[in-house]
Design a protein around this motif. Structure first.
Motif, PDB file in Angstrom:
ATOM      1  N   TYR A 122       0.834  -1.202   0.000  1.00 29.78           N
ATOM      2  CA  TYR A 122       0.000   0.000   0.000  1.00 29.78           C
ATOM      3  C   TYR A 122       0.869   1.253   0.000  1.00 29.78           C
ATOM      4  CZ  TYR A 122      -2.913   3.759   1.845  1.00 29.78           C
ATOM      5  OH  TYR A 122      -3.549   4.964   2.033  1.00 29.78           O
ATOM      6  N   ASN A 128      -1.805   3.757  -4.200  1.00 29.50           N
ATOM      7  CA  ASN A 128      -1.623   2.504  -4.921  1.00 29.50           C
ATOM      8  C   ASN A 128      -1.839   1.320  -3.981  1.00 29.50           C
ATOM      9  OD1 ASN A 128      -1.116   1.191  -7.363  1.00 29.50           O
ATOM     10  ND2 ASN A 128       1.018   0.829  -6.817  1.00 29.50           N
ATOM     11  N   ASN A 129      -2.340   0.213  -4.555  1.00 29.37           N
ATOM     12  CA  ASN A 129      -2.691  -0.978  -3.763  1.00 29.37           C
ATOM     13  C   ASN A 129      -3.613  -0.590  -2.603  1.00 29.37           C
ATOM     14  OD1 ASN A 129      -1.030  -2.936  -5.238  1.00 29.37           O
ATOM     15  ND2 ASN A 129       0.697  -1.768  -4.413  1.00 29.37           N
ATOM     16  N   ASP A 130      -4.627   0.184  -2.933  1.00 28.02           N
ATOM     17  CA  ASP A 130      -5.552   0.731  -1.934  1.00 28.02           C
ATOM     18  C   ASP A 130      -6.610  -0.315  -1.595  1.00 28.02           C
ATOM     19  OD1 ASP A 130      -6.725   2.534  -0.226  1.00 28.02           O
ATOM     20  OD2 ASP A 130      -7.733   3.683  -1.811  1.00 28.02           O
ATOM     21  N   ILE A 131      -6.188  -1.331  -0.865  1.00 24.66           N
ATOM     22  CA  ILE A 131      -7.064  -2.451  -0.544  1.00 24.66           C
ATOM     23  C   ILE A 131      -6.668  -3.023   0.812  1.00 24.66           C
ATOM     24  CG2 ILE A 131      -5.561  -4.076  -1.791  1.00 24.66           C
ATOM     25  CD1 ILE A 131      -8.071  -5.679  -2.521  1.00 24.66           C
ATOM     26  N   ASN A 209      -3.846  -1.739 -11.736  1.00 22.36           N
ATOM     27  CA  ASN A 209      -4.648  -2.183 -10.589  1.00 22.36           C
ATOM     28  C   ASN A 209      -5.739  -1.187 -10.195  1.00 22.36           C
ATOM     29  OD1 ASN A 209      -3.260  -0.233  -9.000  1.00 22.36           O
ATOM     30  ND2 ASN A 209      -1.652  -1.709  -8.508  1.00 22.36           N
ATOM     31  N   LYS A 210      -6.057  -0.257 -11.094  1.00 21.00           N
ATOM     32  CA  LYS A 210      -7.138   0.697 -10.848  1.00 21.00           C
ATOM     33  C   LYS A 210      -8.083   0.713 -12.045  1.00 21.00           C
ATOM     34  CE  LYS A 210      -3.917   3.424  -8.150  1.00 21.00           C
ATOM     35  NZ  LYS A 210      -2.957   4.518  -8.173  1.00 21.00           N
ATOM     36  N   SER A 247     -11.970   4.348  -4.194  1.00 23.51           N
ATOM     37  CA  SER A 247     -10.625   4.709  -3.768  1.00 23.51           C
ATOM     38  C   SER A 247     -10.417   6.213  -3.669  1.00 23.51           C
ATOM     39  CB  SER A 247      -9.592   4.094  -4.719  1.00 23.51           C
ATOM     40  OG  SER A 247      -8.278   4.364  -4.293  1.00 23.51           O
ATOM     41  N   THR A 263     -10.136   0.786  -6.836  1.00 16.50           N
ATOM     42  CA  THR A 263      -9.194  -0.321  -6.843  1.00 16.50           C
ATOM     43  C   THR A 263      -9.799  -1.458  -7.656  1.00 16.50           C
ATOM     44  OG1 THR A 263      -8.378   0.298  -4.655  1.00 16.50           O
ATOM     45  CG2 THR A 263      -7.922  -1.947  -5.403  1.00 16.50           C
TER      46      THR A 263
END
Length: 282
Positions: A122, A128-131, A209-210, A247, A263
């Motif tokens: 993250y 980024n990698n907002d999960i 990834n978005k 996101s 995301t």
């Protein structure tokens, strides 16, 4: 300086939070995109959900002050945005809720947890990698509570561009609102191509990834308080599949016309299987 904001809203101050000082790719006015043909209802002034419509939707109260959305992906696991987890330690999850202020509404289940898993890569600076996931201390169930379906392995390379997707949440009803909506709302948005989103936000922000959705000139979008909530498509069998997690947007405002960013769930199927204990369909 234009700021990208993530959509989490804090009750205590009732103001939007700027999460990263990243400049969008170019001028404040985004290029015109083809407009969808559905109505201009939105979470900003959108339609109220009805009982049982979004059984997977949960509200996430963060340390008694912050607010995000989320989705049940198992009866004891909540999927949400990474920025709803990062640097926090305690969450109260409300499942089966419609009117958030009505704590006594029938069928609501409230579970607290201090167990979370944030994606190990993250990055809050470029969002980024907002999960992340929350692991509940007990399973939740009821007539208006059920997990959402995750994408299948066969959909890993699907872009969903031009698909109509539905997003739900308690986010702000306008840029001028000082607090979240009391009632759960939803709106249909059109997924735009990766190239269109990249042209607007630039390669520092947008990657594989978005995914992004057209904001219909500012008439339809997500807003502060919707963060972590689910973006779903309805498949041929009539079931909802979550393809995105709310996101971020741009600090010009929810009604500015800039695309809403999510995301992309298909990018994280291995991660979800490993960390959430869910089984991904072939």
């Amino acid at each position: 300086m234009r700021f990208i904001w993530a959509c989490c809203l804090f009750f205590a101050v009732a103001q939007a939070t700027d999460w990263a000082d990243v400049r969008p790719a170019h001028q404040p006015q985004p290029p015109l995109l083809r407009r969808p043909h559905f109505s201009k209802n939105r979470i900003i002034g959108g339609e109220n959900a009805v009982e049982g419509q979004f059984k997977y939707q949960v509200a996430v109260l963060i340390e008694g002050a912050g607010f995000c959305g989320g989705s049940l992906i198992a009866d004891d696991v909540v999927l949400t945005a990474g920025h709803c987890i990062n640097n926090f330690a305690f969450w109260e999850v409300h499942a089966g809720a419609l009117n958030f202020n009505n704590i006594d509404e029938p069928g609501r289940v409230v579970v607290s947890t201090n167990v979370s898993v944030l994606h190990e890569e993250y990055n809050g600076v470029v969002i980024n990698n907002d999960i992340g996931i929350l692991k509940l201390s007990e399973a939740v169930s009821g007539p208006n509570i059920a997990p959402v379906r995750l994408p299948s392995r066969s959909q890993e390379n699907t872009t969903f561009a031009q698909s109509v997707a539905r997003v739900s949440g308690w986010g702000k009803s306008s840029d001028n609102s000082s607090s979240i909506n009391v009632d759960l709302k939803y709106v249909d948005l059109r997924v735009i191509t990766q190239d269109d989103c990249l042209a607007i936000y630039g390669p520092l922000i947008i990657n594989e990834n978005k995914l992004c959705c057209d904001a219909d000139g500012g008439a339809s979008s997500t807003c502060n308080g919707d963060s972590g909530g689910p973006l779903v498509i309805t498949e041929a069998d009539g079931e909802a599949t979550e393809i995105g997690i709310v996101s971020f947007g741009v600090s010009l405002g929810c009604e500015s016309g800039w695309p809403a960013a999510f995301t992309r769930v298909t990018w994280y199927l291995d991660w979800l299987e490993a960390n959430a204990g869910v089984t991904i369909r072939p």
